[in-house]
Design a protein around this motif. Structure first.
Motif, PDB file in Angstrom:
ATOM      1  N   ALA A 245       0.796  -1.224   0.000  1.00 49.81           N
ATOM      2  CA  ALA A 245       0.000   0.000   0.000  1.00 49.81           C
ATOM      3  C   ALA A 245       0.832   1.280   0.000  1.00 49.81           C
ATOM      4  O   ALA A 245       0.286   2.359  -0.238  1.00 49.81           O
ATOM      5  N   ILE A 246       2.126   1.184   0.251  1.00 47.47           N
ATOM      6  CA  ILE A 246       2.904   2.407   0.476  1.00 47.47           C
ATOM      7  C   ILE A 246       4.020   2.617  -0.535  1.00 47.47           C
ATOM      8  O   ILE A 246       4.874   3.487  -0.343  1.00 47.47           O
ATOM      9  N   GLN A 247       4.030   1.845  -1.627  1.00 46.50           N
ATOM     10  CA  GLN A 247       5.145   1.935  -2.574  1.00 46.50           C
ATOM     11  C   GLN A 247       5.305   3.329  -3.175  1.00 46.50           C
ATOM     12  O   GLN A 247       6.412   3.868  -3.243  1.00 46.50           O
ATOM     13  N   LYS A 248       4.215   3.939  -3.591  1.00 48.78           N
ATOM     14  CA  LYS A 248       4.302   5.277  -4.195  1.00 48.78           C
ATOM     15  C   LYS A 248       4.798   6.309  -3.188  1.00 48.78           C
ATOM     16  O   LYS A 248       5.643   7.155  -3.500  1.00 48.78           O
ATOM     17  N   GLU A 249       4.267   6.230  -1.960  1.00 47.78           N
ATOM     18  CA  GLU A 249       4.648   7.202  -0.935  1.00 47.78           C
ATOM     19  C   GLU A 249       6.115   7.059  -0.548  1.00 47.78           C
ATOM     20  O   GLU A 249       6.809   8.063  -0.308  1.00 47.78           O
ATOM     21  N   LEU A 250       6.604   5.813  -0.514  1.00 47.71           N
ATOM     22  CA  LEU A 250       8.013   5.603  -0.210  1.00 47.71           C
ATOM     23  C   LEU A 250       8.900   6.168  -1.316  1.00 47.71           C
ATOM     24  O   LEU A 250       9.918   6.810  -1.046  1.00 47.71           O
ATOM     25  N   ARG A 251       8.504   5.906  -2.563  1.00 43.24           N
ATOM     26  CA  ARG A 251       9.302   6.427  -3.697  1.00 43.24           C
ATOM     27  C   ARG A 251       9.330   7.946  -3.702  1.00 43.24           C
ATOM     28  O   ARG A 251      10.352   8.560  -4.025  1.00 43.24           O
ATOM     29  N   ASN A 252       8.203   8.567  -3.336  1.00 41.67           N
ATOM     30  CA  ASN A 252       8.116  10.034  -3.349  1.00 41.67           C
ATOM     31  C   ASN A 252       8.663  10.670  -2.079  1.00 41.67           C
ATOM     32  O   ASN A 252       8.776  11.902  -2.006  1.00 41.67           O
ATOM     33  N   GLY A 253       8.991   9.857  -1.078  1.00 43.87           N
ATOM     34  CA  GLY A 253       9.511  10.399   0.169  1.00 43.87           C
ATOM     35  C   GLY A 253       8.454  11.028   1.059  1.00 43.87           C
ATOM     36  O   GLY A 253       8.786  11.794   1.973  1.00 43.87           O
ATOM     37  N   ASP A 254       7.179  10.723   0.805  1.00 44.71           N
ATOM     38  CA  ASP A 254       6.102  11.322   1.595  1.00 44.71           C
ATOM     39  C   ASP A 254       6.018  10.705   2.992  1.00 44.71           C
ATOM     40  O   ASP A 254       5.657  11.396   3.954  1.00 44.71           O
ATOM     41  N   ILE A 255       6.296   9.419   3.097  1.00 42.94           N
ATOM     42  CA  ILE A 255       6.362   8.749   4.385  1.00 42.94           C
ATOM     43  C   ILE A 255       7.590   7.849   4.377  1.00 42.94           C
ATOM     44  O   ILE A 255       8.158   7.559   3.329  1.00 42.94           O
ATOM     45  N   GLN A 256       7.986   7.405   5.560  1.00 48.76           N
ATOM     46  CA  GLN A 256       9.148   6.528   5.647  1.00 48.76           C
ATOM     47  C   GLN A 256       8.858   5.384   6.600  1.00 48.76           C
ATOM     48  O   GLN A 256       8.024   5.503   7.507  1.00 48.76           O
ATOM     49  N   MET A 257       9.559   4.269   6.395  1.00 46.09           N
ATOM     50  CA  MET A 257       9.432   3.135   7.302  1.00 46.09           C
ATOM     51  C   MET A 257      10.248   3.405   8.557  1.00 46.09           C
ATOM     52  O   MET A 257      11.348   3.958   8.487  1.00 46.09           O
ATOM     53  N   VAL A 258       9.704   3.018   9.686  1.00 44.23           N
ATOM     54  CA  VAL A 258      10.398   3.139  10.969  1.00 44.23           C
ATOM     55  C   VAL A 258      11.099   1.817  11.251  1.00 44.23           C
ATOM     56  O   VAL A 258      10.492   0.745  11.153  1.00 44.23           O
ATOM     57  N   ASP A 259      12.368   1.890  11.590  1.00 40.74           N
ATOM     58  CA  ASP A 259      13.164   0.680  11.819  1.00 40.74           C
ATOM     59  C   ASP A 259      12.852   0.127  13.207  1.00 40.74           C
ATOM     60  O   ASP A 259      13.387   0.598  14.222  1.00 40.74           O
ATOM     61  N   VAL A 260      11.976  -0.868  13.234  1.00 41.64           N
ATOM     62  CA  VAL A 260      11.573  -1.491  14.500  1.00 41.64           C
ATOM     63  C   VAL A 260      12.081  -2.930  14.506  1.00 41.64           C
ATOM     64  O   VAL A 260      11.786  -3.704  13.586  1.00 41.64           O
ATOM     65  N   LYS A 261      12.822  -3.305  15.530  1.00 40.56           N
ATOM     66  CA  LYS A 261      13.339  -4.660  15.640  1.00 40.56           C
ATOM     67  C   LYS A 261      12.173  -5.643  15.737  1.00 40.56           C
ATOM     68  O   LYS A 261      11.242  -5.451  16.510  1.00 40.56           O
ATOM     69  N   GLY A 262      12.228  -6.711  14.922  1.00 39.52           N
ATOM     70  CA  GLY A 262      11.153  -7.693  14.919  1.00 39.52           C
ATOM     71  C   GLY A 262      10.160  -7.499  13.797  1.00 39.52           C
ATOM     72  O   GLY A 262       9.247  -8.307  13.618  1.00 39.52           O
ATOM     73  N   LEU A 263      10.320  -6.437  13.034  1.00 44.42           N
ATOM     74  CA  LEU A 263       9.456  -6.202  11.876  1.00 44.42           C
ATOM     75  C   LEU A 263      10.290  -6.363  10.602  1.00 44.42           C
ATOM     76  O   LEU A 263      11.512  -6.243  10.644  1.00 44.42           O
ATOM     77  N   PRO A 264       9.683  -6.629   9.429  1.00 46.40           N
ATOM     78  CA  PRO A 264       8.242  -6.555   9.180  1.00 46.40           C
ATOM     79  C   PRO A 264       7.447  -7.701   9.796  1.00 46.40           C
ATOM     80  O   PRO A 264       7.976  -8.777  10.042  1.00 46.40           O
ATOM     81  N   PHE A 265       6.188  -7.414  10.043  1.00 41.87           N
ATOM     82  CA  PHE A 265       5.211  -8.373  10.534  1.00 41.87           C
ATOM     83  C   PHE A 265       4.497  -8.932   9.313  1.00 41.87           C
ATOM     84  O   PHE A 265       4.030  -8.172   8.464  1.00 41.87           O
ATOM     85  N   THR A 266       4.442 -10.256   9.187  1.00 42.40           N
ATOM     86  CA  THR A 266       3.823 -10.841   7.991  1.00 42.40           C
ATOM     87  C   THR A 266       2.426 -11.357   8.286  1.00 42.40           C
ATOM     88  O   THR A 266       2.116 -11.753   9.417  1.00 42.40           O
ATOM     89  N   ARG A 267       1.575 -11.330   7.285  1.00 48.64           N
ATOM     90  CA  ARG A 267       0.223 -11.870   7.386  1.00 48.64           C
ATOM     91  C   ARG A 267      -0.123 -12.579   6.082  1.00 48.64           C
ATOM     92  O   ARG A 267       0.495 -12.327   5.041  1.00 48.64           O
ATOM     93  N   GLN A 268      -1.115 -13.436   6.146  1.00 47.39           N
ATOM     94  CA  GLN A 268      -1.514 -14.232   4.989  1.00 47.39           C
ATOM     95  C   GLN A 268      -2.807 -13.697   4.378  1.00 47.39           C
ATOM     96  O   GLN A 268      -3.716 -13.272   5.090  1.00 47.39           O
ATOM     97  N   PHE A 269      -2.853 -13.709   3.051  1.00 50.34           N
ATOM     98  CA  PHE A 269      -4.090 -13.444   2.333  1.00 50.34           C
ATOM     99  C   PHE A 269      -4.676 -14.782   1.885  1.00 50.34           C
ATOM    100  O   PHE A 269      -3.941 -15.682   1.470  1.00 50.34           O
ATOM    101  N   SER A 270      -5.996 -14.883   1.991  1.00 50.47           N
ATOM    102  CA  SER A 270      -6.662 -16.147   1.682  1.00 50.47           C
ATOM    103  C   SER A 270      -7.778 -15.955   0.674  1.00 50.47           C
ATOM    104  O   SER A 270      -8.426 -14.899   0.624  1.00 50.47           O
ATOM    105  N   ILE A 271      -7.999 -16.997  -0.129  1.00 48.73           N
ATOM    106  CA  ILE A 271      -9.157 -17.096  -1.016  1.00 48.73           C
ATOM    107  C   ILE A 271     -10.257 -17.790  -0.229  1.00 48.73           C
ATOM    108  O   ILE A 271     -10.012 -18.825   0.396  1.00 48.73           O
ATOM    109  N   VAL A 272     -11.469 -17.229  -0.234  1.00 49.28           N
ATOM    110  CA  VAL A 272     -12.588 -17.891   0.441  1.00 49.28           C
ATOM    111  C   VAL A 272     -13.746 -18.069  -0.539  1.00 49.28           C
ATOM    112  O   VAL A 272     -14.101 -17.156  -1.284  1.00 49.28           O
ATOM    113  N   THR A 273     -14.303 -19.267  -0.557  1.00 50.46           N
ATOM    114  CA  THR A 273     -15.483 -19.589  -1.349  1.00 50.46           C
ATOM    115  C   THR A 273     -16.369 -20.497  -0.491  1.00 50.46           C
ATOM    116  O   THR A 273     -15.953 -20.965   0.567  1.00 50.46           O
TER     117      THR A 273
END
Length: 302
Positions: A245-273
């Motif tokens: 969600a933040i690729q454009k903002e990172l490229r433009n320098g509008d926001i920045q990632m904060v260096d937090v130990k233990g991140l990135p936090f990963t999550r799964q996307f699922s297909i549901v039917t």
């Protein structure tokens, strides 16, 4: 399918006999007669009428809720039968949670259109709970969700993609480019700008808080990702967001990632039917989702 059912659903949604008649290519008296017969068969009045509009009463709401499921099941059945002799085509109703729906799904649909122009997708974007509920009630052919949701055991669920979540802040925020390690106390005292309860992104943030053992006192709830990014950029606080969600903002320098130990936090996307039977259009779409190369284009750093 019983024509009375389709007429009732259309009148309920249009809230007007004339507009329903136009939608159904019928005369208004014919529509009125269908509704009268339908109410007689049900044994109770379903619609309250005024000079210009009609609206559902309590009985009507119950009938409409189930009628939508019946219409959806009938339509799906017809498409499955048609598929036996035809190639992938026809309508495909897709639900997606905000992150995937806004930042990844458009690219998947564009690829599908190139190869299968006769598939006609419609898209509903909502939080995970809303998408899962619509799939459960047969208003969507497929849902793409993140995190957990009610009645998961009643769905056919398949994890197909992993997303990385990072803490983001304004470039001027004190936590950005900090030389010493950021502590849990530093994170706890921040104002966190988060999605609403029920969204997968909010669930990911709460899991991160639990992992770090923090309980922020200041949380601002916002219902979609774009205004969260705007609020972070304006310096109102920090957030946990998907790297998709933040690729454009990172490229433009509008926001920045904060260096937090233990991140990135990963999550799964699922297909549901919910149905073991799939139209060819749905099979094509699921195949695109499963194709990992289709998704690496949107991963961080690409």
């Amino acid at each position: 399918m019983d024509q009375h059912l389709q007429v009732f659903v259309t009148v309920a949604e249009k809230q007007n006999f004339s507009r329903a008649a136009e939608e159904l290519h019928m005369t208004q008296p014919a529509v009125s007669q269908y509704i009268r017969t339908f109410e007689e068969n049900i044994g109770v009045r379903l619609l309250e009428r005024t000079n210009k509009y009609v609206h559902l009463n309590k009985a009507g709401e119950i009938v409409y809720h189930h009628a939508k499921e019946i219409v959806g099941l009938y339509t799906r059945m017809q498409h499955l039968v048609d598929d036996l002799a035809n190639k992938a085509s026809g309508p495909l109703s897709i639900g997606a949670s905000y992150t995937f729906g806004e930042y990844v799904l458009p690219h998947i649909l564009a690829k599908m259109k190139e190869s299968y122009p006769e598939i006609r997708p419609t898209v509903m974007i909502g939080n995970t709970a809303e998408v899962a509920d619509s799939v459960m009630h047969h208003q969507l052919d497929i849902g793409i969700v993140e995190g957990h949701f009610k009645n998961e055991q009643q769905f056919q669920t398949e994890e197909f993609a992993e997303d990385s979540m990072v803490v983001v802040a304004s470039p001027k925020h004190p936590l950005v480019n900090r030389h010493n390690e950021i502590t849990t106390e530093d994170l706890e005292e921040q104002t966190w700008i988060l999605r609403e309860v029920g969204s997968g992104t909010r669930e990911a943030a709460e899991k991160m808080f639990q992992r770090f053992g923090i309980s922020p006192a200041n949380i601002m709830n916002i219902g979609s990702t774009q205004p969260i990014k705007e609020a972070v950029e304006a310096g109102l606080g920090i957030s946990l967001l998907s790297q998709w969600a933040i690729q454009k903002e990172l490229r433009n320098g509008d926001i920045q990632m904060v260096d937090v130990k233990g991140l990135p936090f990963t999550r799964q996307f699922s297909i549901v039917t919910t149905s073991p039977f799939q139209t060819k259009a749905l099979q094509v779409f699921i195949a695109l989702l499963r194709h990992k190369k289709e998704l690496t284009v949107f991963s961080a750093g690409e």
